[in-house]
Design a protein around this motif. Sequence first.
Motif, PDB file in Angstrom:
ATOM      1  N   LEU A 184     -16.468  16.630   3.885  1.00 31.01           N
ATOM      2  CA  LEU A 184     -16.042  16.028   2.629  1.00 31.01           C
ATOM      3  C   LEU A 184     -14.773  15.192   2.762  1.00 31.01           C
ATOM      4  N   THR A 185     -13.810  15.693   3.521  1.00 31.85           N
ATOM      5  CA  THR A 185     -12.489  15.075   3.493  1.00 31.85           C
ATOM      6  C   THR A 185     -11.832  15.042   4.867  1.00 31.85           C
ATOM      7  N   ASP A 186     -10.811  14.202   4.987  1.00 32.24           N
ATOM      8  CA  ASP A 186     -10.035  14.065   6.225  1.00 32.24           C
ATOM      9  C   ASP A 186      -8.759  14.896   6.185  1.00 32.24           C
ATOM     10  N   GLU A 187      -8.556  15.720   5.186  1.00 26.60           N
ATOM     11  CA  GLU A 187      -7.312  16.479   5.025  1.00 26.60           C
ATOM     12  C   GLU A 187      -7.055  17.388   6.230  1.00 26.60           C
ATOM     13  N   ALA A 188      -5.904  17.167   6.877  1.00 29.22           N
ATOM     14  CA  ALA A 188      -5.499  17.960   8.036  1.00 29.22           C
ATOM     15  C   ALA A 188      -4.393  18.928   7.609  1.00 29.22           C
ATOM     16  N   ILE A 189      -4.597  20.209   7.906  1.00 30.02           N
ATOM     17  CA  ILE A 189      -3.678  21.246   7.457  1.00 30.02           C
ATOM     18  C   ILE A 189      -3.087  21.962   8.660  1.00 30.02           C
ATOM     19  N   GLN A 190      -1.764  22.061   8.684  1.00 28.08           N
ATOM     20  CA  GLN A 190      -1.059  22.782   9.744  1.00 28.08           C
ATOM     21  C   GLN A 190      -0.867  24.228   9.307  1.00 28.08           C
ATOM     22  N   ILE A 191      -1.416  25.164  10.066  1.00 28.26           N
ATOM     23  CA  ILE A 191      -1.219  26.590   9.789  1.00 28.26           C
ATOM     24  C   ILE A 191       0.123  26.996  10.391  1.00 28.26           C
ATOM     25  N   VAL A 192       0.924  27.695   9.598  1.00 26.14           N
ATOM     26  CA  VAL A 192       2.270  28.098   9.998  1.00 26.14           C
ATOM     27  C   VAL A 192       2.439  29.591   9.727  1.00 26.14           C
ATOM     28  N   PHE A 193       2.807  30.334  10.753  1.00 21.05           N
ATOM     29  CA  PHE A 193       3.175  31.737  10.574  1.00 21.05           C
ATOM     30  C   PHE A 193       4.681  31.757  10.376  1.00 21.05           C
ATOM     31  N   ALA A 194       5.153  32.362   9.287  1.00 23.42           N
ATOM     32  CA  ALA A 194       6.566  32.277   8.928  1.00 23.42           C
ATOM     33  C   ALA A 194       7.141  33.647   8.611  1.00 23.42           C
ATOM     34  N   GLN A 195       8.302  33.923   9.163  1.00 26.98           N
ATOM     35  CA  GLN A 195       9.067  35.127   8.836  1.00 26.98           C
ATOM     36  C   GLN A 195       9.850  34.800   7.567  1.00 26.98           C
ATOM     37  N   VAL A 196       9.636  35.573   6.492  1.00 26.99           N
ATOM     38  CA  VAL A 196      10.216  35.220   5.193  1.00 26.99           C
ATOM     39  C   VAL A 196      11.001  36.373   4.585  1.00 26.99           C
ATOM     40  N   GLU A 197      11.836  35.997   3.614  1.00 29.05           N
ATOM     41  CA  GLU A 197      12.625  36.966   2.847  1.00 29.05           C
ATOM     42  C   GLU A 197      12.729  36.469   1.412  1.00 29.05           C
ATOM     43  N   LYS A 198      13.004  37.399   0.497  1.00 26.54           N
ATOM     44  CA  LYS A 198      13.133  37.031  -0.922  1.00 26.54           C
ATOM     45  C   LYS A 198      14.352  36.141  -1.103  1.00 26.54           C
ATOM     46  N   ALA A 199      14.205  35.086  -1.913  1.00 28.83           N
ATOM     47  CA  ALA A 199      15.305  34.153  -2.147  1.00 28.83           C
ATOM     48  C   ALA A 199      15.675  34.060  -3.626  1.00 28.83           C
ATOM     49  N   GLY A 200      14.748  34.369  -4.493  1.00 30.70           N
ATOM     50  CA  GLY A 200      14.983  34.218  -5.923  1.00 30.70           C
ATOM     51  C   GLY A 200      13.663  34.175  -6.652  1.00 30.70           C
ATOM     52  N   ASP A 201      13.667  33.519  -7.795  1.00 30.59           N
ATOM     53  CA  ASP A 201      12.443  33.396  -8.581  1.00 30.59           C
ATOM     54  C   ASP A 201      11.626  32.201  -8.101  1.00 30.59           C
ATOM     55  N   ALA A 202      10.322  32.329  -8.196  1.00 35.62           N
ATOM     56  CA  ALA A 202       9.429  31.217  -7.878  1.00 35.62           C
ATOM     57  C   ALA A 202       9.671  30.085  -8.877  1.00 35.62           C
ATOM     58  N   GLN A 203       9.427  28.852  -8.446  1.00 36.94           N
ATOM     59  CA  GLN A 203       9.606  27.665  -9.290  1.00 36.94           C
ATOM     60  C   GLN A 203       8.354  26.791  -9.223  1.00 36.94           C
ATOM     61  N   PRO A 204       7.189  27.327  -9.601  1.00 31.55           N
ATOM     62  CA  PRO A 204       5.963  26.511  -9.497  1.00 31.55           C
ATOM     63  C   PRO A 204       5.990  25.345 -10.483  1.00 31.55           C
ATOM     64  N   GLU A 205       5.192  24.336 -10.166  1.00 34.44           N
ATOM     65  CA  GLU A 205       5.018  23.233 -11.108  1.00 34.44           C
ATOM     66  C   GLU A 205       4.336  23.788 -12.357  1.00 34.44           C
ATOM     67  N   GLU A 206       4.489  23.092 -13.460  1.00 29.86           N
ATOM     68  CA  GLU A 206       3.961  23.567 -14.735  1.00 29.86           C
ATOM     69  C   GLU A 206       2.462  23.858 -14.684  1.00 29.86           C
ATOM     70  N   SER A 207       1.723  23.061 -13.927  1.00 31.50           N
ATOM     71  CA  SER A 207       0.267  23.227 -13.858  1.00 31.50           C
ATOM     72  C   SER A 207      -0.155  24.288 -12.844  1.00 31.50           C
ATOM     73  N   GLU A 208       0.784  24.805 -12.056  1.00 32.12           N
ATOM     74  CA  GLU A 208       0.453  25.820 -11.047  1.00 32.12           C
ATOM     75  C   GLU A 208       0.582  27.222 -11.647  1.00 32.12           C
ATOM     76  N   LEU A 209      -0.523  27.915 -11.711  1.00 30.96           N
ATOM     77  CA  LEU A 209      -0.547  29.288 -12.213  1.00 30.96           C
ATOM     78  C   LEU A 209      -0.690  30.194 -10.988  1.00 30.96           C
ATOM     79  N   ILE A 210       0.447  30.715 -10.510  1.00 30.40           N
ATOM     80  CA  ILE A 210       0.494  31.415  -9.226  1.00 30.40           C
ATOM     81  C   ILE A 210       1.122  32.793  -9.411  1.00 30.40           C
ATOM     82  N   ARG A 211       0.478  33.793  -8.797  1.00 31.98           N
ATOM     83  CA  ARG A 211       1.006  35.160  -8.791  1.00 31.98           C
ATOM     84  C   ARG A 211       1.112  35.631  -7.335  1.00 31.98           C
TER      85      ARG A 211
END
Length: 186
Positions: free
Chosen positions: A128-155
């Motif tokens: 369907l598409t040419d979209e190329a996606i880089q998979i990244v394994f990341a070590q993460v920590e809590k930083a604060g509250d999420a800031q999604p775009e208004e149209s992004e409904l994310i949990r």
Amino acid sequence: VSPGWLNKDVLTYDMPDGSKYRYESISRKSPEHYREELERNARGLPPASDAVCIVPILPDESLLLIKEFRYPLNSYCIAFPAGLIEPGEDLVACVDRELREETGYRLRTDVDEPVRLLPQAGFSSTGLTDEAIQIVFAQVEKAGDAQPEESELIRPFQLPLGDVRRFLDENTTLIGTRAQLILEIF
């Protein structure tokens, strides 16, 4: 070609028997950029990444996933945080930005190399598409509250490694292929 968020392209190929074959595809790239990428692919050059898919690993080694409402599915879908790379944006900066926006997490500051990339970008849906996606394994920590775009409904939610098999066996929410396959690795 139609202008907008997604562009429909009609590609024409010369077949071995001399006939012409037309194939429809979808791209987010401008026609000029799409043509450049097609020519790069034909020469065997590595693809440029359009987006990142982040596999966040928390300090306790559990995984951070998201449940996001996906409009084309009219449903929530289990996935890893992901997003488009902005023009000129460094890949690591994109990873950190997307983590903060979608989950409220950031790359860990107490480890030397918080990001590990797969060797090359992969393609999301080659029919369907040419979209190329880089998979990244990341070590993460809590930083604060999420800031999604208004149209992004994310949990965001955490998944202990020991619960991955049970989760895959019992999950009834739609799940993205990347998330499904990466979880199978664990």
